[in-house]
Design an enzyme around this catalytic site. Sequence first.
Site, PDB file in Angstrom:
ATOM      1  N   ARG A  13      -5.448  19.536  75.403  1.00  0.00           N
ATOM      2  CA  ARG A  13      -4.297  19.461  74.651  1.00  0.00           C
ATOM      3  C   ARG A  13      -3.810  20.155  73.396  1.00  0.00           C
ATOM      4  NH1 ARG A  13      -2.620  13.948  71.427  1.00  0.00           N
ATOM      5  NH2 ARG A  13      -0.428  14.129  71.280  1.00  0.00           N
ATOM      6  N   HIS A  69      -0.458  22.118  72.524  1.00  0.00           N
ATOM      7  CA  HIS A  69       0.286  21.878  71.334  1.00  0.00           C
ATOM      8  C   HIS A  69       0.419  22.926  70.330  1.00  0.00           C
ATOM      9  CE1 HIS A  69       1.002  17.044  71.090  1.00  0.00           C
ATOM     10  NE2 HIS A  69       0.735  17.616  72.530  1.00  0.00           N
ATOM     11  N   ASN A 102       1.771  14.608  66.836  1.00  0.00           N
ATOM     12  CA  ASN A 102       0.363  15.008  66.503  1.00  0.00           C
ATOM     13  C   ASN A 102      -0.436  13.845  65.662  1.00  0.00           C
ATOM     14  OD1 ASN A 102       0.743  17.349  67.818  1.00  0.00           O
ATOM     15  ND2 ASN A 102       1.530  18.448  66.156  1.00  0.00           N
ATOM     16  N   HIS A 105      -3.004  14.723  81.451  1.00  0.00           N
ATOM     17  CA  HIS A 105      -2.694  13.782  82.473  1.00  0.00           C
ATOM     18  C   HIS A 105      -3.653  13.600  83.651  1.00  0.00           C
ATOM     19  CE1 HIS A 105       1.713  12.808  80.833  1.00  0.00           C
ATOM     20  NE2 HIS A 105       0.658  12.959  79.964  1.00  0.00           N
ATOM     21  N   THR A 116      -9.937   8.527  88.974  1.00  0.00           N
ATOM     22  CA  THR A 116     -10.878   9.651  88.643  1.00  0.00           C
ATOM     23  C   THR A 116     -10.549  10.183  87.090  1.00  0.00           C
ATOM     24  OG1 THR A 116      -9.684  11.566  89.343  1.00  0.00           O
ATOM     25  CG2 THR A 116     -11.236  10.642  90.873  1.00  0.00           C
TER      26      THR A 116
END
Length: 348
Positions: free
Chosen positions: A70, A74, A102, A211, A267
């Site tokens: 991530r 970003h 953030n 995700h 998972t």
Amino acid sequence: MSCGFSMNPFTIVFITLLVLVLQSLSTFGDGQLLVRDYYKETCPVVEEIVRYNLQFAVLKNPRMAASLLRLHFHDCFVMGCDASVLLDSYGGMVSEKQAVPNVNSLRGFEVIDRIKYQLEEACPLIVSCADILAIAARDAVAVRGGPGWEVYLGRKDSLTASFDGANQFIPAPNSSLETLIANFKQQGLDIGDLVALSVLAHKRLGFTGSHTMGKARCLSFRQQIHDESAEEHYDISKRYTPFRRILRSICPKTGKDNQLAPLDFETPARFDNHYFLNILEGRGLLGSDNVLVTEDHEGEIRKQVWAYAADQELFFASFANSMIKMGNINVLYGNEGEVRKNCRFVNT
């Protein structure tokens, strides 16, 4: 008597070197250049140091893989892949870390600091923080069972950050499909990239990872699970209803803002294609996940979601290609920017 012509030895050497340089370069969009084996001569241990530290960090805290992936995303969506997200506030510059998407959410800065410290010991002022982020993102996916890809290197670090850009360009958890498409287009990415990267793209207000692996805070998905009309959007709702009941037990209508729920209940620690299976069944945790099928009136995005749900290898290949493409957004190279000694501060 000779025919033809002869070249000066210096000319021959120059042409040979030019050919070798051109062969080693890989050109992407906007004419930017990143290079295979960029540190082969100047810092051959770079990938080994990044990989070792990443594996250690993930062993200590399994969520760190998603957090580092991530972090790269970003960074690239604000001013380009230039490590601006790593800068602390200094003087009149406000850090991107303080922006709404953030603050109290991005993690992994200490891991990058540790990697940078070891690289400065081995190869002073050679490896950029932006390249460290790109390598770490690739290794974070691989260590969780996802695909690998060749990371093209040669990025330089920015001399400033953009607090406003971080608030503007990072997708929100309740973004509409139209907004997401426009957001990706602004970065030079198309709808295919949007679907492939959707496993990491729709994050804000407390999301803690990619995700297809990681967790989200109650604050970021409360509205989604308490929407009584949600089931009307899905062809398959039998599995959505118990899923929503579980989430409601974790996240009531008020309170428990920081309570965590896995983005993938089946998972949660692996990088796989279950994300696409989940949203086809209405079990995407965030609203911006589900719009890929609920707001796709043309049906083309839904087809791609079905394809990835049915074929994990197809998803892996597309994801790797889109990550390479994303990693080239507005890259600084050559004499642009600098190689920071400390990723949190510029050198001067």
